[in-house]
Design an enzyme around this catalytic site. Sequence first.
Site, PDB file in Angstrom:
ATOM      1  N   ARG A  52      13.974  10.313  15.374  1.00 10.72           N
ATOM      2  CA  ARG A  52      12.031   9.291  14.115  1.00 10.72           C
ATOM      3  C   ARG A  52      11.650  10.497  14.055  1.00 10.72           C
ATOM      4  O   ARG A  52      10.779  10.650  13.279  1.00 10.72           O
ATOM      5  CB  ARG A  52      12.046   8.546  15.281  1.00 10.72           C
ATOM      6  CG  ARG A  52      10.628   7.861  14.720  1.00 10.72           C
ATOM      7  CD  ARG A  52       9.991   6.675  15.758  1.00 10.72           C
ATOM      8  NE  ARG A  52      10.418   6.739  16.562  1.00 10.72           N
ATOM      9  CZ  ARG A  52       9.591   7.729  17.664  1.00 10.72           C
ATOM     10  NH1 ARG A  52       8.492   8.761  16.956  1.00 10.72           N
ATOM     11  NH2 ARG A  52       9.562   7.959  19.228  1.00 10.72           N
ATOM     12  N   TYR A  88      -0.226  -0.988  -8.441  1.00 12.27           N
ATOM     13  CA  TYR A  88       0.640  -1.057  -7.688  1.00 12.27           C
ATOM     14  C   TYR A  88       0.453  -2.293  -5.818  1.00 12.27           C
ATOM     15  O   TYR A  88      -0.994  -1.998  -5.460  1.00 12.27           O
ATOM     16  CB  TYR A  88       1.725  -0.150  -6.495  1.00 12.27           C
ATOM     17  CG  TYR A  88       2.521  -1.021  -6.083  1.00 12.27           C
ATOM     18  CD1 TYR A  88       4.146  -2.144  -6.687  1.00 12.27           C
ATOM     19  CD2 TYR A  88       2.493  -1.247  -4.879  1.00 12.27           C
ATOM     20  CE1 TYR A  88       5.000  -2.717  -5.789  1.00 12.27           C
ATOM     21  CE2 TYR A  88       3.700  -1.374  -3.831  1.00 12.27           C
ATOM     22  CZ  TYR A  88       4.427  -2.523  -4.315  1.00 12.27           C
ATOM     23  OH  TYR A  88       5.427  -3.781  -3.899  1.00 12.27           O
ATOM     24  N   ASP A 147       0.958   7.897  -7.355  1.00 11.76           N
ATOM     25  CA  ASP A 147       1.957   7.190  -7.141  1.00 11.76           C
ATOM     26  C   ASP A 147       2.664   7.585  -8.565  1.00 11.76           C
ATOM     27  O   ASP A 147       2.506   7.046 -10.095  1.00 11.76           O
ATOM     28  CB  ASP A 147       1.341   6.066  -7.086  1.00 11.76           C
ATOM     29  CG  ASP A 147       3.123   4.924  -7.225  1.00 11.76           C
ATOM     30  OD1 ASP A 147       3.810   5.189  -7.102  1.00 11.76           O
ATOM     31  OD2 ASP A 147       2.860   4.153  -6.289  1.00 11.76           O
ATOM     32  N   LYS A 191      13.159   3.117  -6.401  1.00 16.18           N
ATOM     33  CA  LYS A 191      13.553   2.773  -7.996  1.00 16.18           C
ATOM     34  C   LYS A 191      14.259   3.143  -8.323  1.00 16.18           C
ATOM     35  O   LYS A 191      15.265   3.959  -8.807  1.00 16.18           O
ATOM     36  CB  LYS A 191      11.468   2.664  -8.487  1.00 16.18           C
ATOM     37  CG  LYS A 191      10.805   1.744  -7.601  1.00 16.18           C
ATOM     38  CD  LYS A 191      10.698   0.390  -7.233  1.00 16.18           C
ATOM     39  CE  LYS A 191      10.284  -0.511  -6.818  1.00 16.18           C
ATOM     40  NZ  LYS A 191       8.660   0.060  -6.563  1.00 16.18           N
TER      41      LYS A 191
END
Length: 348
Positions: free
Chosen positions: A46, A98, A164, A189
Site C-alpha cells: 500500500r 467529468y 485531466d 480508458k
Amino acid sequence: MIQPGEVSESTWLVAGGRPAGEGRPLNHPIVPASNFSPGGAHWYARSDGTETVDALEALTGGLERGTVVAFASGMAAAAAVLERVPVGGDVVLPVDCYHGVVGLVADGVEAGRWALHRVAAGGDWLGALDADLVWLESPSNPLLEEVDVASICAAPRRGMVAVDATFLTPLRVRPLDLGADVVIHSATKFIGGHSDLVLGLAGARDERLIEHLRRVRSLHGAAPGALEAFLALRGIRTLEVRLDRMEHNAALLAGRLAGHRAVTRVRYPGRGAVLSFELAGGDEAADRACDLVRLVVHATSLGGVETTMERRSGYASSGHLPPGLVRMSVGIEDVDDLWRDLDTALGG
Ligand SMILES: *Cc1c(COP(=O)(O)O)cnc(C)c1O
C-alpha cells in the site's frame, strides 16, 4: 537499459518498463504480495507499491517526462490532487467536466472545505488563475470543448493547474511540457484500452507535489492492484496503433454523421477517439439509437477497442447538456461495419 529520452515515444511504449538483468522475464511479473522482507525496494504494497506498479510508473513517467504515481482509479488520482487544496481554498472547474470530479468537488463544497467556481470553455480562464486549483479538461467530457492549455499555463498563477488528459492520452498531449503542475489520466480508458481494468495515474515534476501524491496514496489506501498494473502495462504497449486506428475511424464517422439527416450537430475536435452528436429527434431519438445499435455497444466508459455509445444524461452535473446528445467512443472495428450499424440505428 533503454532510457526514455533515447528513443521515440513509439519505441518507448514497447521498450519501457521492462525488467533489467540477465535471465529476467521479458515482462514484469504480477507480484501479488502485500509485504516484503527487508533490504529491497519495497516494504508494504500500500505504501511503496510492487515491482509491477513500479514498471507502469516508469513507463508512463517516461512518456510524461515527469514522475508518475499510479492510483487505484482515475478518481483516486483526482482526489489526491484535490487533497492539496487548503481548507478555505478556491477550486475552478470547467462547466463541462467529468461528472465524478464535479461530484467530488461539490461534496467538498458542501462540507465547507472549498469554494467552487465554474468557467465555460470560452470563458475567462486567465482571470481564474488566482484560485488554489484550476482543473482543466480538454477536450471536455462529454461536450468535447477545448481550452488552450498552453496559454493558460503560460500566464502567471497563484495555485496549481491540473489537467485531466484522459481523452487525449500521453501520445496526443503532454500537459507537463505545456506548463501544468499535474496531469491526470484515467488509465481505465485508452491506456488500458480493453475495458478490463480500473486504474489512475497522476504525473508531476515538483518533488513536493510528488511526495504529496505518494503520501495521499498510502494514507488514503488508494494504491492500485498488481493485476491492474500488469494489464495497464500490457495495454499501453499497443496504445499508439490503437489510437491511430481509432482516430481514423472517428474522423470518418464524424464526417458521415455530420451528413446524416437525423443529426443536427457533431462535436469532434479532430483528434482523439471520442465524439458526440445531437439528434433532431431529441432525447427520445437518442435513447432509441442507443437501444437499436447491435455492433456498437450501448455502455458507459470509453477508450476500449470496442466502440461504445451512451447518453450522458442522468448525472447530477448533466443539466447543461443539449437534448438528444449521444457520446461515442470509437474503437478499432471496420469503420464501414460501424457506419452500417449506426445508420440503421438512426433510422437510415
Ligand atoms: C473515467 C474518467 C475519469 C475517472 O476515472 P476512473 O478510472 O473511472 O476513476 C476521470 N476523468 C475522465 C475524463 C474520465 O473519462
